[in-house]
Design a protein around this motif. Structure first.
Motif, short mmCIF file in Angstrom:
data_model
loop_
_atom_site.label_atom_id
_atom_site.label_comp_id
_atom_site.label_asym_id
_atom_site.label_seq_id
_atom_site.Cartn_x
_atom_site.Cartn_y
_atom_site.Cartn_z
N SER A 61 35.33 26.59 26.11
CA SER A 61 35.27 25.15 25.84
C SER A 61 34.13 24.84 24.88
O SER A 61 32.97 24.74 25.28
N ILE A 177 45.69 23.01 30.26
CA ILE A 177 44.33 22.76 30.73
C ILE A 177 44.28 21.33 31.26
O ILE A 177 44.60 20.39 30.54
N PRO A 231 39.18 23.14 33.94
CA PRO A 231 37.89 23.36 33.30
C PRO A 231 36.73 22.69 34.03
O PRO A 231 36.90 21.64 34.65
N SER A 255 37.00 27.24 35.25
CA SER A 255 35.71 27.56 34.67
C SER A 255 34.65 26.65 35.28
O SER A 255 34.96 25.63 35.90
N ASP A 305 30.40 24.74 27.60
CA ASP A 305 30.88 23.36 27.41
C ASP A 305 30.09 22.68 26.30
O ASP A 305 29.63 21.55 26.42
#
Length: 417
Positions: A61, A177, A231, A255, A305
């Protein structure tokens, strides 16, 4: 590229070379030999202090800005930043202007990265303009090179749209996602709902905002089948929900962001907007649950991120500042302060298996060299001098770090700091 990496310790749990000191010969960008002693005649030699190497890392990401927000970050500088931070692959979020929701824009961002050491992997938007109303052109984007489909930091409120998307993407083996956040429960919250938010007088975001949507999305996945990636989870309950879904045999991965594993909401005492992220940094109870989820395999991969933001959107009143922190440059060093080296490497390479269906450890003769170079030893303090991004909105300024990234070898290119 004809290069000899001399006397490097390999971190590759699935290989016979794991934790052994070897030399690696690279010819024309491919691994030609791995051995303890290799003749270096006629080759460029790479030697670095306490050199360790692993299969190249992938960040699942990353936001960069271009097209549309070049003042925050460009694709060229963002990819160079990723390379110097140890990442051979980055998954690029579609939150640009225009939104990456069609094959033309997927091709555009891929073409901008053709000569870089770090491989750019576009994520296509799940819905047109990320508005959550109509499915984007996912099949066409897949053919153009998109690796997955999701609306960045936007929960898919329409359950039927997610259901149809999960069914549709099975026809071409794609991953959806699904960020989890109920906007009505989040309300005007800006930080984790708890003791700190109450003491500071900041509006809180309960973990329920994440968990209720996550539970719904997992129910939909169980009904439809398909592949779903969640995510940046942030709560203990989210970990247990995903653990339960995996035990059922659902194709779900997830994640966690680096800052969720390292920081707690205690950092908010000074109202510093660098710590305003989405989902919010939570308390020690949730941080420990996330660490446990990483260690037991419930959480598949760790992401920085990375989200560059210009000073006009970050250095302002807490309630008005945008969410987000950069994180590529600080990811490895901060993770080593809370996790063992082997786990850090495993979680920084795992996204390749999730999104590219390639092995996490790839040290095979005659295969392309995709290698991250680093040392896990030594301590330092992360400062602005360590930031390569155009934007400087790092939540890790003045944080203690361990180890050091030297660079990467990928796409036949050596990129060192």
């Amino acid at each position: 590229m004809d290069l000899l990496i001399k006397d490097a310790i390999i971190i590759a749990p699935e290989t016979a070379h794991h934790h052994k000191k070897v030399s690696v010969r690279i010819v024309n960008g491919n691994i030609a030999e791995i051995n303890e002693n290799i003749a270096a005649e006629g080759m460029e030699i790479l030697t670095l202090p306490d050199l360790h190497i692993s299969s190249g890392w992938m960040d699942s990401s990353v936001s960069l800005g271009e097209p549309g927000f070049e003042e925050r970050e460009t694709l060229s500088n963002g990819l160079d930043t990723a390379a110097k931070s140890g990442f051979t692959h980055i998954a690029l979020q579609p939150n640009t202007q225009p939104v990456v929701d069609n094959q033309t824009l997927v091709s555009f961002v891929k073409n901008k990265a053709f000569d870089k050491a770090t491989t750019l992997l576009p994520i296509g938007a799940f819905s047109k303009q990320q508005q959550g109303e109509d499915l984007a052109e996912m099949y066409d984007m897949k053919n153009a090179g998109a690796i997955a489909f999701g609306d960045y930091k936007k929960s898919i409120a329409n359950a039927n749209l997610l259901k149809i998307g999960l069914q549709y993407t099975q026809d071409f083996d794609a991953t959806v996602i699904a960020y989890c956040n109920d906007a009505s429960i989040k309300g005007k919250g800006v930080v984790h709902e708890g003791e700190v938010s109450t003491r500071l007088g900041l509006k809180g975001i309960p973990t329920l905002a994440e968990e209720v949507v996550l539970a719904r999305n997992l129910f939909l996945l169980e009904y439809t089948g398909g592949k779903l990636h969640i995510p940046t989870i942030s709560s203990a309950k989210s970990v247990s929900l995903i653990r339960e879904a995996k035990n059922k045999g659902l194709q779900v991965s997830c994640s966690v962001a680096v800052h969720q594993l390292v920081l707690t909401d205690e950092v908010l005492e000074e109202f510093d907007t660098r710590y305003k992220v989405n989902p919010p940094i939570r308390n020690e109870f949730h941080r420990q649950a996330l660490i446990e989820g990483v260690l037991d395999g419930t959480i598949d991969c760790i992401t920085s991120d990375h989200q560059p933001l210009d000073i006009e959107h970050k250095k302002m009143e807490f309630d008005l500042a945008k969410d987000g922190t950069i994180g590529l440059e600080s990811a490895f060093g901060t993770l080593l302060t809370v996790l063992p080296l082997d786990v850090v490497i495993e979680k920084l390479t795992a996204a390749k298996k999730i999104f590219l269906n390639t092995p996490e450890d790839l040290f095979e003769i005659n295969k392309p060299a995709c290698i991250t170079l680093f040392t896990p030893h030594g301590e330092s303090i992360f400062t602005k001098e360590n930031i390569y991004s155009k934007s400087k909105n790092s939540a890790f300024l003045n944080q203690k770090m361990k180890g050091k990234v030297y660079g990467i070898i990928n796409n036949g290119i050596l990129n060192l700091k």
